[in-house]
Design an enzyme around this catalytic site. Sequence first.
Site, PDB file in Angstrom:
ATOM      1  CB  THR A 149     -53.386  -2.586  -0.910  1.00  0.00           C
ATOM      2  OG1 THR A 149     -53.975  -2.477   0.386  1.00  0.00           O
ATOM      3  CG2 THR A 149     -53.556  -4.014  -1.411  1.00  0.00           C
ATOM      4  CG  LEU A 186     -55.386  -3.112  -5.559  1.00  0.00           C
ATOM      5  CD1 LEU A 186     -53.990  -3.664  -5.868  1.00  0.00           C
ATOM      6  CD2 LEU A 186     -56.176  -4.126  -4.768  1.00  0.00           C
ATOM      7  CG  ASP A 187     -57.174   0.458   0.579  1.00  0.00           C
ATOM      8  OD1 ASP A 187     -58.132   0.969  -0.019  1.00  0.00           O
ATOM      9  OD2 ASP A 187     -57.280  -0.250   1.587  1.00  0.00           O
ATOM     10  CE  LYS A 188     -49.604   7.145  -0.444  1.00  0.00           C
ATOM     11  NZ  LYS A 188     -49.469   8.400   0.343  1.00  0.00           N
ATOM     12  NE  ARG A 194     -56.470  -1.393   5.756  1.00  0.00           N
ATOM     13  CZ  ARG A 194     -56.341  -0.090   5.505  1.00  0.00           C
ATOM     14  NH1 ARG A 194     -56.690   0.393   4.314  1.00  0.00           N
ATOM     15  NH2 ARG A 194     -55.894   0.720   6.433  1.00  0.00           N
TER      16      ARG A 194
END
Length: 357
Positions: free
Chosen positions: A175, A171-173, A273
């Site tokens: 998120t 997961l993105d930082k 996104r």
Amino acid sequence: MAANSPDDNTPDDLSDDFLDPDDDAGSPAYATARALAYTIPDEAAGQRLDKALAAGLPDLSRSRVQALLDQGCVRGDGRTITDASLRVKPGQRFEVDVPGAEAAEPVAQDIPLDVVYEDADVLVIDKPAGLVVHPAAGNPDGTLVNALLAHCGDSLSGIGGVRRPGIVHRLDKDTSGLMVVAKNDRAHHGLSDQFSDRTLSRTYLALVWGVPNPIQGRIEGNIGRSSADRKKMAVVTGGGKPAATKYRVVKSFGMAASLVECVLETGRTHQIRVHLTHIGHPLVGDPLYGRGRSGRPGGKFASLLPEPVRGSLVGFPRQALHAAALTFRHPVSGEIVAFRSPIPADIHELIVTLESL
């Protein structure tokens, strides 16, 4: 088995953004490898090869060029070149393979984790926003991997011959939400197979600007690096990787914003996104994709909101994206397991603010 059921203020079905093993960002243990090429100009005739390449490829120092020559990473005239003192001729073309830099071995760090489920084979955690998954340039420690090494300790068995957690997706930082981690090789392979054949179910919630029309559907479009901004991904034609996202509007707040459930059919970099931005409804708080044509966060949709509600959404410090539901077949027992995470407090507060209008 289920865990962390949503509270009364959370919709029944939840969602977010995901990266999967075939994603370009899926092997963060190494910095990106590069293939460079340089043609010797007339004015460099007669120079040493190492000097000419260092001048023509400014990202590489002369000592780095010399090391790459020693490693057999430079080719010219159809052969590997190792002689740094070779005198070059105008029009000669040299190709340089710059290997990725191996990251330092991560260390165990006692960082609190929200463990949703754990057994001898897998671990499901609820990642908070702000926690980076892998050590990398700019984030050498303080990551989820560092925390997992401390949490699991001797319960980790060899994955690829190394005692480490098996990260099969990211997961993105910024998120938040659910991630599953393998604790041994068998579980790692089993989970990786489920990501590859798309049998692992991933559902996310996103608070977006505006209201998608139609209110449910499927977004399909290859995702690749943006030609306009190399820091961003975009829906592209003639390249990229196939990507598909199912969505439905869970709740709308006038025409200014809506809570959208997304189910990933694929797992590309920044997929949710990018896809929601592509249809004109970027995520609230998204620093990379969240600005309208005006260049302001939220664009025309923000103007539909009164203050201070507009300020709350425009100033939200991260993309409003949460990985809220995860279902997979246990890689060892074969049992179908499902987990849910309640929407986090920061996004919940935005929803309450919008509901007050």
